[in-house]
Write a protein that holds these residues in place. Structure first.
Motif, PDB file in Angstrom:
ATOM      1  N   ILE A   1       0.854  -0.961   0.032  1.00 15.02           N
ATOM      2  CA  ILE A   1      -0.042   0.189   0.043  1.00 15.02           C
ATOM      3  C   ILE A   1       0.954   1.331  -0.098  1.00 15.02           C
ATOM      4  O   ILE A   1       0.476   2.124  -0.603  1.00 15.02           O
ATOM      5  CB  ILE A   1      -1.024   0.006   1.080  1.00 15.02           C
ATOM      6  CG1 ILE A   1      -1.878  -1.309   1.158  1.00 15.02           C
ATOM      7  CG2 ILE A   1      -1.930   1.433   1.399  1.00 15.02           C
ATOM      8  CD1 ILE A   1      -2.640  -1.075   0.113  1.00 15.02           C
ATOM      9  N   ALA A   2       1.853   1.295   0.857  1.00 10.92           N
ATOM     10  CA  ALA A   2       2.928   2.339   0.750  1.00 10.92           C
ATOM     11  C   ALA A   2       4.322   1.680   1.353  1.00 10.92           C
ATOM     12  O   ALA A   2       4.008   0.482   1.728  1.00 10.92           O
ATOM     13  CB  ALA A   2       2.354   3.204   1.835  1.00 10.92           C
TER      14      ALA A   2
ATOM     15  N   VAL B   1      -0.428  -5.640   2.586  1.00 14.79           N
ATOM     16  CA  VAL B   1      -1.586  -6.253   3.035  1.00 14.79           C
ATOM     17  C   VAL B   1      -1.230  -7.619   2.548  1.00 14.79           C
ATOM     18  O   VAL B   1      -1.068  -7.919   1.496  1.00 14.79           O
ATOM     19  CB  VAL B   1      -3.043  -5.870   2.473  1.00 14.79           C
ATOM     20  CG1 VAL B   1      -3.035  -4.285   3.434  1.00 14.79           C
ATOM     21  CG2 VAL B   1      -3.019  -5.462   0.991  1.00 14.79           C
ATOM     22  N   GLU B   2      -1.865  -8.736   3.276  1.00 17.04           N
ATOM     23  CA  GLU B   2      -1.764  -9.993   2.719  1.00 17.04           C
ATOM     24  C   GLU B   2      -3.155 -10.802   3.157  1.00 17.04           C
ATOM     25  O   GLU B   2      -3.683 -10.516   4.501  1.00 17.04           O
ATOM     26  CB  GLU B   2      -0.823 -10.858   3.436  1.00 17.04           C
ATOM     27  CG  GLU B   2       0.702 -10.679   3.012  1.00 17.04           C
ATOM     28  CD  GLU B   2       1.680 -11.363   3.687  1.00 17.04           C
ATOM     29  OE1 GLU B   2       1.355 -12.454   4.325  1.00 17.04           O
ATOM     30  OE2 GLU B   2       2.740 -11.259   3.701  1.00 17.04           O
TER      31      GLU B   2
ATOM     32  N   ALA C   1      -4.490  -9.119   6.592  1.00  9.42           N
ATOM     33  CA  ALA C   1      -3.507  -8.816   7.782  1.00  9.42           C
ATOM     34  C   ALA C   1      -2.700  -7.758   7.243  1.00  9.42           C
ATOM     35  O   ALA C   1      -2.433  -7.760   5.896  1.00  9.42           O
ATOM     36  CB  ALA C   1      -2.514 -10.145   8.249  1.00  9.42           C
ATOM     37  N   VAL C   2      -2.340  -6.731   8.007  1.00 14.58           N
ATOM     38  CA  VAL C   2      -1.551  -5.883   7.570  1.00 14.58           C
ATOM     39  C   VAL C   2      -0.191  -5.597   8.065  1.00 14.58           C
ATOM     40  O   VAL C   2      -0.156  -6.006   9.504  1.00 14.58           O
ATOM     41  CB  VAL C   2      -2.228  -4.295   7.909  1.00 14.58           C
ATOM     42  CG1 VAL C   2      -1.412  -3.318   7.277  1.00 14.58           C
ATOM     43  CG2 VAL C   2      -3.744  -4.237   7.461  1.00 14.58           C
ATOM     44  N   PHE C   3       0.963  -5.838   7.270  1.00 15.12           N
ATOM     45  CA  PHE C   3       2.109  -5.993   7.905  1.00 15.12           C
ATOM     46  C   PHE C   3       2.856  -4.556   7.656  1.00 15.12           C
ATOM     47  O   PHE C   3       2.652  -3.750   6.693  1.00 15.12           O
ATOM     48  CB  PHE C   3       3.225  -6.843   6.854  1.00 15.12           C
ATOM     49  CG  PHE C   3       2.506  -8.332   7.219  1.00 15.12           C
ATOM     50  CD1 PHE C   3       1.511  -8.829   6.772  1.00 15.12           C
ATOM     51  CD2 PHE C   3       3.459  -8.958   8.481  1.00 15.12           C
ATOM     52  CE1 PHE C   3       1.126 -10.330   7.159  1.00 15.12           C
ATOM     53  CE2 PHE C   3       3.259 -10.275   8.692  1.00 15.12           C
ATOM     54  CZ  PHE C   3       1.873 -11.078   7.992  1.00 15.12           C
ATOM     55  N   ILE C   4       3.568  -4.054   8.923  1.00 11.65           N
ATOM     56  CA  ILE C   4       4.302  -2.873   8.974  1.00 11.65           C
ATOM     57  C   ILE C   4       5.675  -3.488   9.230  1.00 11.65           C
ATOM     58  O   ILE C   4       6.110  -4.162  10.082  1.00 11.65           O
ATOM     59  CB  ILE C   4       3.585  -2.085  10.202  1.00 11.65           C
ATOM     60  CG1 ILE C   4       2.358  -1.736  10.025  1.00 11.65           C
ATOM     61  CG2 ILE C   4       4.478  -0.847  10.222  1.00 11.65           C
ATOM     62  CD1 ILE C   4       1.607  -2.524  10.926  1.00 11.65           C
ATOM     63  N   ARG C   5       6.470  -3.081   8.117  1.00 16.15           N
ATOM     64  CA  ARG C   5       8.081  -3.429   8.362  1.00 16.15           C
ATOM     65  C   ARG C   5       8.948  -1.995   7.952  1.00 16.15           C
ATOM     66  O   ARG C   5       8.711  -1.341   6.905  1.00 16.15           O
ATOM     67  CB  ARG C   5       8.374  -4.389   7.128  1.00 16.15           C
ATOM     68  CG  ARG C   5       7.397  -5.800   7.247  1.00 16.15           C
ATOM     69  CD  ARG C   5       7.958  -6.592   6.196  1.00 16.15           C
ATOM     70  NE  ARG C   5       7.028  -7.864   6.347  1.00 16.15           N
ATOM     71  CZ  ARG C   5       6.317  -8.184   5.525  1.00 16.15           C
ATOM     72  NH1 ARG C   5       5.586  -7.279   4.844  1.00 16.15           N
ATOM     73  NH2 ARG C   5       5.713  -9.431   5.868  1.00 16.15           N
TER      74      ARG C   5
ATOM     75  N   ALA D   1       5.577  -5.526  12.366  1.00 15.88           N
ATOM     76  CA  ALA D   1       4.672  -5.597  13.273  1.00 15.88           C
ATOM     77  C   ALA D   1       3.395  -6.161  12.468  1.00 15.88           C
ATOM     78  O   ALA D   1       3.646  -6.083  11.197  1.00 15.88           O
ATOM     79  CB  ALA D   1       4.254  -4.175  13.739  1.00 15.88           C
ATOM     80  N   CYS D   2       2.436  -6.635  12.947  1.00 15.06           N
ATOM     81  CA  CYS D   2       1.475  -7.202  12.174  1.00 15.06           C
ATOM     82  C   CYS D   2      -0.039  -7.008  12.764  1.00 15.06           C
ATOM     83  O   CYS D   2      -0.347  -7.532  13.868  1.00 15.06           O
ATOM     84  CB  CYS D   2       1.192  -8.628  11.952  1.00 15.06           C
ATOM     85  SG  CYS D   2       0.130  -9.502  10.944  1.00 15.06           S
TER      86      CYS D   2
END
Ligand SMILES: [Zn+2]
Length: 278
Positions: A178-179, A184-185, A196-200, A206-207
């Motif tokens: 998304i950015a 998103v998965e 689920a949204v992944f932030i890396r 973080a999920c």
């Protein structure tokens, strides 16, 4: 206020408050004698469930994951769930105005996950976050259109259709970035197409696992909610999640936990547990 850093990003938990869920519905086939050791229901068997949204400040973008229940619930549902409607106040306390949100992500389109997407103005539902691009799973929208007997109560079109019509919401089929650092998965089980949204950032992850693992009470793979459409997939996908989230130390965000909105999941002597960040 819960706030932490993840690499170069700042993460802030912003709650829409708590709402009532029936204990039996929340814990599915789990006997009350077991789940009531973790949480005590009221005399009507209701529990206070959390509505935890996550604000990610990447330095470049302000990303809001999930928008709670909002303030548009019909009276019938307010009687059942109550209408906490605290998200905008809590965003303000975090120093963010609705105009400051650049991206909104809905993991799925149940009413308790996208309610603040829109507000009523002069009788019409319009974007609460006027400058944001909204994202949601296309399969969720298609399922909502069906208005099935089983779950039509959860799909309230004023939460998303006006945004699709105005071009402000983009529906995506499958996984996507998304950015930078935000992706998103699809993790099926609760619904067919839930994300689920992944932030890396800088090697940290973080999920926002959303309703696949709604609270720390639901860590056991067989403790699925009665709301879950595909409980066997919940079981498999929780295991698949733990196989990476535990060794790689993902910070997991629990969408409906009223007490522990985020934590690291651990396995100690074959028992699943959790440790909140310090
Ligand atoms: Zn939910």
């Amino acid at each position: 206020m819960h706030r932490t850093t993840l690499g170069d990003f700042e993460l802030t938990l912003v709650s829409d408050g708590t709402y009532f869920l029936d204990g039996g519905a929340f814990f599915g086939v789990v006997p009350k004698t077991l789940w009531s050791k973790k949480v005590t229901p009221d005399e009507q068997n209701r529990l206070d469930a959390g509505l935890n949204s996550l604000l990610v400040r990447t330095g470049d973008k302000n990303v809001l994951i999930e928008t709670g229940i909002g303030n548009k619930l019909p009276d019938r549902l307010v009687q059942i769930f109550k209408q906490p409607a605290k998200l905008l106040d809590n965003l303000q306390a975090a120093g963010v105005a609705p105009e400051d949100i650049d991206i909104v992500i809905n993991t799925h389109l149940h009413f308790d996950h996208c309610g603040w997407n829109t507000i009523y103005k002069n009788g019409a539902a319009v974007a609460t976050f006027p400058n944001a691009k909204y994202f949601a799973p296309e399969g969720e929208w298609r399922h909502g259109l069906l208005q099935t007997e089983r779950d039509r109560v959860s799909y309230l079109s004023p939460n998303y259709d006006p945004l699709i019509q105005s071009g402000q919401m983009r529906l995506i089929d499958g996984n996507a970035e998304i950015a930078p650092g935000i992706s998103v998965e699809v993790w099926p089980g609760h619904t067919r197409n839930m994300w689920a949204v992944f932030i890396r950032s800088a090697g940290k992850t973080a999920c926002y696992i959303s309703d696949l693992i709604p609270t720390t009470w639901h860590l056991d793979p067989v403790w699925a909610m009665a709301y879950d459409l595909f409980p066997l997939e919940v079981l498999d996908n929780r295991k698949r999640y733990y196989a990476r989230a535990i060794p790689e130390q993902w910070l997991t965000i629990f969408t409906h936990d009223p007490n522990i909105p985020w934590a690291y999941i651990e396995r100690i002597e074959n028992r699943l547990s959790f440790k909140p960040p310090v």
